[in-house]
Motif scaffolding. Sequence first.
Motif, mmCIF file in Angstrom:
data_model
loop_
_atom_site.group_PDB
_atom_site.id
_atom_site.type_symbol
_atom_site.label_atom_id
_atom_site.label_comp_id
_atom_site.label_asym_id
_atom_site.label_seq_id
_atom_site.Cartn_x
_atom_site.Cartn_y
_atom_site.Cartn_z
ATOM 1 N N ASP A 415 -26.977 -7.469 -2.644
ATOM 2 C CA ASP A 415 -25.759 -6.751 -3.013
ATOM 3 C C ASP A 415 -24.970 -6.416 -1.739
ATOM 4 N N HIS A 416 -23.661 -6.425 -1.876
ATOM 5 C CA HIS A 416 -22.827 -6.072 -0.720
ATOM 6 C C HIS A 416 -21.832 -4.980 -1.104
ATOM 7 N N PRO A 417 -21.971 -3.777 -0.569
ATOM 8 C CA PRO A 417 -20.930 -2.765 -0.754
ATOM 9 C C PRO A 417 -19.769 -3.056 0.200
ATOM 10 N N GLU A 475 -26.496 -3.352 8.410
ATOM 11 C CA GLU A 475 -27.162 -4.471 9.076
ATOM 12 C C GLU A 475 -26.440 -5.782 8.778
ATOM 13 N N HIS A 476 -25.812 -5.880 7.618
ATOM 14 C CA HIS A 476 -24.989 -7.065 7.347
ATOM 15 C C HIS A 476 -23.712 -7.015 8.182
ATOM 16 N N GLU A 477 -23.127 -5.840 8.240
ATOM 17 C CA GLU A 477 -21.918 -5.682 9.068
ATOM 18 C C GLU A 477 -22.202 -6.103 10.505
ATOM 19 N N ALA A 480 -22.244 -9.754 11.396
ATOM 20 C CA ALA A 480 -20.985 -10.506 11.339
ATOM 21 C C ALA A 480 -20.353 -10.590 9.964
ATOM 22 N N MET A 481 -20.819 -9.802 8.982
ATOM 23 C CA MET A 481 -20.188 -9.831 7.654
ATOM 24 C C MET A 481 -18.977 -8.901 7.673
ATOM 25 N N MET A 482 -17.940 -9.376 8.358
ATOM 26 C CA MET A 482 -16.758 -8.571 8.629
ATOM 27 C C MET A 482 -15.588 -9.541 8.828
HETATM 28 CU CU CU Z 1 -23.936 -6.991 2.654
#
Ligand code: CU
Length: 488
Positions: A415-417, A475-477, A480-482
Motif C-alpha cells: 500500500d502507498h499513502p 522508507e519508500h519515499e 525514490a518514490m517521489m
Molecule cells: Cu509506498
Amino acid sequence: MKVSRRALLKLGALGGAAVALPLAPTFASFGKDQPAPSPLVPRFTRALVIPPVIRPVRRTATTDFYEVTQKEARVEILPGLQTTVWGYEGMFPGPTFRVRRGREIVVKQNNLLPDGVVVHQHGGVTPADSDGYPTDLIPPGGSREYVYPNGHRAATMWYHDHAMVKTGDHVYKGLAGFYIVDDEVEDRLPLPRGRYDVPLMIQDRRFAADGSLVFDPLGHIGVIDGDVLLVNGVPWPRFEVASRKYRFRILNGSNSTQFKLGLSTGQPLTLIATDGGLLPAPVDLPAIPLAMAERVEVVLDFSRYPIGSRVILENLDGAGRLGQIMRFDVVREEPDDSAVPATLRPVESIPESAAARTRDWVFGPRATMSASPPVEWVINGREFDPNRIDATPRLGDVEIWRIKNATELNVGGMDHPVHIHLVSFRILDRNGVKPGPYEDGWKDTVLVPKGEEVRLIMRFEGDRGKYIMHCHNLEHEDAAMMTNFAVV
Ligand SMILES: [Cu+2]
C-alpha cells in the motif's frame, strides 16, 4: 527465511513472486534474525503528555517570529531507560504550533544535529522555498528561516523532517510535531476547546535493551515493525478525563504502519474532520482507518460512562499489545457546554467538468537486482530526480490525478499513502466507488492500496514553483518514490 512475518506481509504476497524472480536466495541473504523484542513496558501506567504550544519570540503587526533548535536529547520513554532522540527543541514530539489563519509566521530553525535536516509543514500552502524541498538541507550548525503564510482553513497539520534519503531515519528519531491552524469559522462553533482539545500523535517504535531506538528500514520495505505504541512519545499512556466531550486531533506519525481506530466499548467515534479541516457534518463510525501521515479529528463523549470507567482506544489492525493504543480513565464529573453541531463547515465539491486535464500516476515496485529485496519504489517507472519535472499544472487550474497502485510486476505490492504537497484534494472514487465517510473531506494524503486506482480532484492554488508528491511510507519515499510537479 528470517524476516519478520509482518515485514513479509508488508511487502505483499511473495508466493508467486518466487516464480517470477529469484527472490528466495536474495531474501535469505537479506534476511536477518528475528529482531529482539523491546523491553517490556507496562501499559496504561504513565500519564499522557500533551506537547507544549510554542510561543513566538517576537511579534510585529503582520508576523509572528519563532525560533526552534533541533538537537539531540536523552529522554525517558521506557521506564528506567534513557533514549537518545532528535527533537525540535529537544522534544519528542516537538512543540505544537498553534496559528491563526491569515497570520503569517516565520520560523527560524537552528540545526544542532550531526546531520543535514529539512523542515516540511505538512498540509500547508507554503511558498516553494519554504516548503522543505528534500535537497534544501540545513547543514549541521546552520539555520534557515521558513515563512508560513497560513492561508489554509483551520486544520490539524504537522511538521516533520524531509531530508533527502534520510526522512525515515530522522522522523523515527523524533523530528515531528503538530501544526494546528485555527480560524474564525471554528471560533463560532461550540466544539470542545482549550484543555478539551487534545492532539494525539500515534507512532510505533522498537527499542533495544538499553533503550535506544532500533531503526531498520528492511531494505526499504518499511521500517521494522514497532512493538511499542507511543502516543505523544509516551508508551500506551492513560489520560484522565472528565465525564464530558473532548476533541481529539489524531495523527498517524508512524513511518510505515497503518492503524484502524476503534473504542473498546464499541462506542462509535464521532468524526468531525479529515486532513484538511472540518467535514460538512459529523459522522459516527465504529472504526476509522488511519494511514501514515493522515489525520482525523474525533469527538468522544465520556458522559455516557460512570466515574471509574476505562475506555481503551484500540488499533483494530493490531494483535495483542499492538491492538491497544491508550486508555481514557473517566475520573471526575465536569459541566460541559460544548456541542457537536449537526452542520460543521461546507466542503466544496469540485465538479469533474471543471478539470482542465487528467494526469496518470502509477506507484509501484520495479524489479531490480541491485537492491535487497530486489525491488525499488518508483512512480511512472522512474525514480526521483530532483532535476526532472513530471507535471506542470497551471496556477488556478483544476486537475484530476488518477493514482494507480501497480501490481503488474509480480514482485508483490504494498500500500502507498500518497501525499501531495501544496494542494488539498477531494477523493472522487476508489476503483470507481465513492470514498468512505472517513475520507470524504479535504485531504492531503490518500492511501492507495494494492490493486486500487484512486481518482483525486484538486485546484492548484497558492503559489507557483516546484513541489513534490511522494509515498508517505517514509522508507519508500527515501527509496525514490517521489516526483516533482511545478505549478506554472
Ligand atoms: Cu509506498
